[in-house]
Design a protein around this motif. Structure first.
Motif, PDB file in Angstrom:
ATOM      1  N   ARG A  67      45.117  50.387  41.237  1.00 20.33           N
ATOM      2  CA  ARG A  67      44.870  49.502  42.482  1.00 20.33           C
ATOM      3  C   ARG A  67      44.833  49.018  43.260  1.00 20.33           C
ATOM      4  O   ARG A  67      43.934  48.590  44.305  1.00 20.33           O
ATOM      5  CB  ARG A  67      46.303  48.726  42.232  1.00 20.33           C
ATOM      6  N   GLU A  71      41.902  47.986  46.321  1.00 18.05           N
ATOM      7  CA  GLU A  71      41.697  47.029  47.831  1.00 18.05           C
ATOM      8  C   GLU A  71      41.891  47.990  48.990  1.00 18.05           C
ATOM      9  O   GLU A  71      41.195  47.491  49.773  1.00 18.05           O
ATOM     10  CB  GLU A  71      43.748  47.425  47.770  1.00 18.05           C
ATOM     11  N   GLU A  84      34.723  40.495  46.639  1.00 19.14           N
ATOM     12  CA  GLU A  84      34.981  39.145  45.201  1.00 19.14           C
ATOM     13  C   GLU A  84      35.302  40.017  43.997  1.00 19.14           C
ATOM     14  O   GLU A  84      37.037  39.188  43.403  1.00 19.14           O
ATOM     15  CB  GLU A  84      34.208  37.772  45.632  1.00 19.14           C
ATOM     16  N   ARG A  87      38.739  41.667  43.570  1.00 18.32           N
ATOM     17  CA  ARG A  87      39.467  40.188  44.323  1.00 18.32           C
ATOM     18  C   ARG A  87      40.121  39.845  42.702  1.00 18.32           C
ATOM     19  O   ARG A  87      41.392  40.190  42.504  1.00 18.32           O
ATOM     20  CB  ARG A  87      39.110  39.164  44.711  1.00 18.32           C
ATOM     21  N   ARG A  88      39.028  39.426  42.178  1.00 15.31           N
ATOM     22  CA  ARG A  88      39.518  38.854  40.980  1.00 15.31           C
ATOM     23  C   ARG A  88      40.142  39.455  39.769  1.00 15.31           C
ATOM     24  O   ARG A  88      40.871  39.708  38.823  1.00 15.31           O
ATOM     25  CB  ARG A  88      37.766  38.714  39.808  1.00 15.31           C
ATOM     26  N   ARG A  89      39.393  41.624  40.345  1.00 20.00           N
ATOM     27  CA  ARG A  89      40.659  42.621  38.858  1.00 20.00           C
ATOM     28  C   ARG A  89      41.980  42.254  39.583  1.00 20.00           C
ATOM     29  O   ARG A  89      42.507  42.771  38.636  1.00 20.00           O
ATOM     30  CB  ARG A  89      39.356  43.716  39.174  1.00 20.00           C
ATOM     31  N   GLU A  91      43.741  39.920  40.419  1.00 18.18           N
ATOM     32  CA  GLU A  91      44.655  39.205  40.165  1.00 18.18           C
ATOM     33  C   GLU A  91      44.843  39.279  38.510  1.00 18.18           C
ATOM     34  O   GLU A  91      46.099  39.045  38.144  1.00 18.18           O
ATOM     35  CB  GLU A  91      43.975  37.254  40.211  1.00 18.18           C
ATOM     36  N   VAL A  92      44.400  39.551  37.796  1.00 22.39           N
ATOM     37  CA  VAL A  92      43.931  40.011  36.356  1.00 22.39           C
ATOM     38  C   VAL A  92      45.073  41.088  36.642  1.00 22.39           C
ATOM     39  O   VAL A  92      45.885  41.505  35.064  1.00 22.39           O
ATOM     40  CB  VAL A  92      42.849  39.670  35.571  1.00 22.39           C
TER      41      VAL A  92
END
Length: 94
Positions: A67, A71, A84, A87-89, A91-92
């Motif tokens: 993670r 970041e 983007e 960021r999607r990765r 969130e999942v």
């Protein structure tokens, strides 16, 4: 009057004449008005296009599987389209 047949003066004259006719290797003549060319100007380093470097950094962050790597990628490249995706990765992932 100095006699050049004297040993020291003859050696000094020989020494001076050697360097007067042979300048050091790589030395430019005094009459050359051009500034010396830096070595990196003769063979400049190859630079990758920015989008390729960003893509490689994104792939490395994905390959790390952490993670923190995603970041860090987002912090370094917030305006990139790959940010983007990162960021999607995030969130999942847990």
């Amino acid at each position: 009057m100095l006699n050049f047949r004297n040993g020291i003066w003859a050696a000094l004259a020989l020494f001076c004449s050697m360097f007067a006719s042979h300048p050091p290797a790589g030395a430019q003549p005094v009459s050359d008005p051009r500034p010396p060319i830096a070595a990196d100007r003769l063979d400049p380093p190859r630079v990758r296009p920015g989008h390729i470097a960003v893509r490689e950094e994104f792939d490395a962050a994905i390959a790390a599987g952490r993670r923190e790597a995603l970041e860090l990628f987002i912090a370094r490249h917030p305006a990139e389209s790959l940010a983007e995706e990162a960021r999607r990765r995030l969130e999942v992932s847990p």
